[in-house]
Design an enzyme around this catalytic site. Structure first.
Site, mmCIF file in Angstrom:
data_model
loop_
_atom_site.group_PDB
_atom_site.id
_atom_site.type_symbol
_atom_site.label_atom_id
_atom_site.label_comp_id
_atom_site.label_asym_id
_atom_site.label_seq_id
_atom_site.Cartn_x
_atom_site.Cartn_y
_atom_site.Cartn_z
ATOM 1 N N ILE A 72 1.044 -1.351 0.078
ATOM 2 C CA ILE A 72 0.090 0.140 -0.042
ATOM 3 C C ILE A 72 1.031 1.195 0.057
ATOM 4 O O ILE A 72 2.102 1.112 0.214
ATOM 5 C CB ILE A 72 -0.852 0.099 1.262
ATOM 6 C CG1 ILE A 72 -0.213 -0.251 2.454
ATOM 7 C CG2 ILE A 72 -1.893 -1.074 1.120
ATOM 8 C CD1 ILE A 72 -1.305 -0.113 3.667
ATOM 9 N N ASP A 73 0.413 2.216 -0.464
ATOM 10 C CA ASP A 73 1.361 3.545 -0.567
ATOM 11 C C ASP A 73 1.825 4.167 0.840
ATOM 12 O O ASP A 73 1.262 3.603 1.712
ATOM 13 C CB ASP A 73 0.356 4.552 -1.443
ATOM 14 C CG ASP A 73 -0.162 4.148 -2.835
ATOM 15 O OD1 ASP A 73 0.630 3.313 -3.339
ATOM 16 O OD2 ASP A 73 -0.988 4.679 -3.174
ATOM 17 N N LYS A 74 2.838 4.910 0.574
ATOM 18 C CA LYS A 74 3.529 5.237 1.875
ATOM 19 C C LYS A 74 2.294 6.136 2.549
ATOM 20 O O LYS A 74 2.329 6.045 3.927
ATOM 21 C CB LYS A 74 4.537 6.513 1.584
ATOM 22 C CG LYS A 74 5.003 7.209 2.423
ATOM 23 C CD LYS A 74 6.223 8.356 2.073
ATOM 24 C CE LYS A 74 6.541 9.081 3.224
ATOM 25 N NZ LYS A 74 7.346 10.283 2.707
ATOM 26 N N ARG A 109 -6.874 5.585 -6.013
ATOM 27 C CA ARG A 109 -6.704 6.919 -6.323
ATOM 28 C C ARG A 109 -6.961 7.293 -7.734
ATOM 29 O O ARG A 109 -7.509 8.380 -8.172
ATOM 30 C CB ARG A 109 -5.333 7.145 -5.865
ATOM 31 C CG ARG A 109 -4.785 6.996 -4.397
ATOM 32 C CD ARG A 109 -3.385 7.017 -4.242
ATOM 33 N NE ARG A 109 -3.060 8.386 -4.420
ATOM 34 C CZ ARG A 109 -1.489 8.525 -4.422
ATOM 35 N NH1 ARG A 109 -0.639 7.323 -4.051
ATOM 36 N NH2 ARG A 109 -1.070 9.677 -4.524
#
Length: 310
Positions: A139-141, A240
């Protein structure tokens, strides 16, 4: 001992660059790792290893990939506190905070979830090499929430296969701009590299990977909507990109969102709340849940006060 995997290209994949094609076939291996294999001569197409870096595959091409034994891990363990939701001999489920990078990358070899995991459990699966040990999915930062990690290669292969079959239950909570009219819906739009900005992903017709997101409205505010998004596929930045494509970008998204935000948060309001999978050893379905973190609930309260809704 080298592991050799062989593929024959069909007409649906014709025209894809070889590293892109192989990343589609080898879901548990990163594209950068595949590119390294090509550079080292570990990939052969129709019996040849020459000029493969930018080669575009053709129908009936025969491809052989030699996957070498994993290198000894060189990433340093670091005593960083992590929220472990579940752990056994095969898997770890972690509730990752917003702002933490999942794995090391060039120029960022410290302070990541992998550094913390290596300190905590010492051994992780080696399938994704020295940079991404144990990492089955990311998962993204700036996305918070649940992430599963494999402790051994057998568990990694099992979990990666479930990802490939779209059988893992991954549900996110997101706050988006605008008022979504539909109660629920499905976004089925392929995602690939942005044709101009190579640092971004986008909905693209050519060479895009299948991407499917199911969403349901949880609550509407005057200028915002709180949604639940369920991933059927797991493309980079999928939620997103899909919500921006629908003209409802995520609040706080620095890449796909609006330029002037009312809320001063570090990244998008996106939380991986539910994670369910079949355990690689017991065969039992397991599901985990993580409450919304304080940064997210704070934004919701602000919006409720602005709109007069509770």
């Amino acid at each position: 001992m080298l592991e050799i995997q062989k593929f024959v290209v069909d007409d649906r994949d014709e025209g894809l660059r070889v590293d892109v094609y192989l990343s589609n076939q080898l879901d548990h291996v990163s594209r950068s790792f595949i590119q390294k294999l090509i550079e080292q001569g570990n990939v052969m197409i129709n019996g040849s290893k020459e000029k493969l870096k930018k080669y575009k595959v053709q129908e009936n091409d025969e491809i052989a990939v030699e996957i070498p034994d994993p290198e000894i891990l060189k990433i340093e363990p670091e005593n960083i506190p992590i929220d472990i939701v579940y752990e056994d001999d095969d898997v770890i489920v972690v509730n990752k905070p917003q702002g933490m990078v999942v794995h090391p990358a060039p120029g960022n070899y410290h302070g990541t979830l992998v550094n913390a995991l290596l300190y905590h459990c010492k051994t992780l699966s080696s399938i994704n090499g020295v940079i991404r040990p144990g990492i089955v999915h990311r998962i993204d930062k700036d996305t918070s929430g649940l992430l599963m990690v494999a402790k051994n290669d057998r568990a990694h292969r099992c979990l990666a296969e479930q990802l490939k079959e779209h059988s893992i239950n991954r549900i996110y909570i997101a706050l988006v701009h605008g008022n979504i009219k539909e109660e629920r819906g499905t976004i089925n739009a392929p995602i690939g590299r942005h044709p101009v900005d190579r640092l971004k992903m986008a909905v693209v017709a050519k060479n895009g990977k299948e991407a499917v997101t199911h969403f349901a409205v949880l609550k509407r505010f005057h200028d915002y909507t709180l949604i639940q998004a369920k991933l059927e596929t797991g493309r980079t930045h999928q939620i997103r990109v899909h919500m921006a494509y629908m003209h409802h970008p995520l609040v706080g998204d620095p890449v796909y969102g609006i330029k002037k935000e009312k809320f001063h948060i570090e990244g998008q309001a996106l939380h991986a709340q539910t994670l369910g999978f079949v355990h690689p050893s017991t065969g039992q379905y397991m599901e985990f849940y993580a409450e919304l973190p304080p940064y997210f609930t704070k934004i919701i309260k602000i919006i409720e006060n602005i709109s007069g809704q509770r």
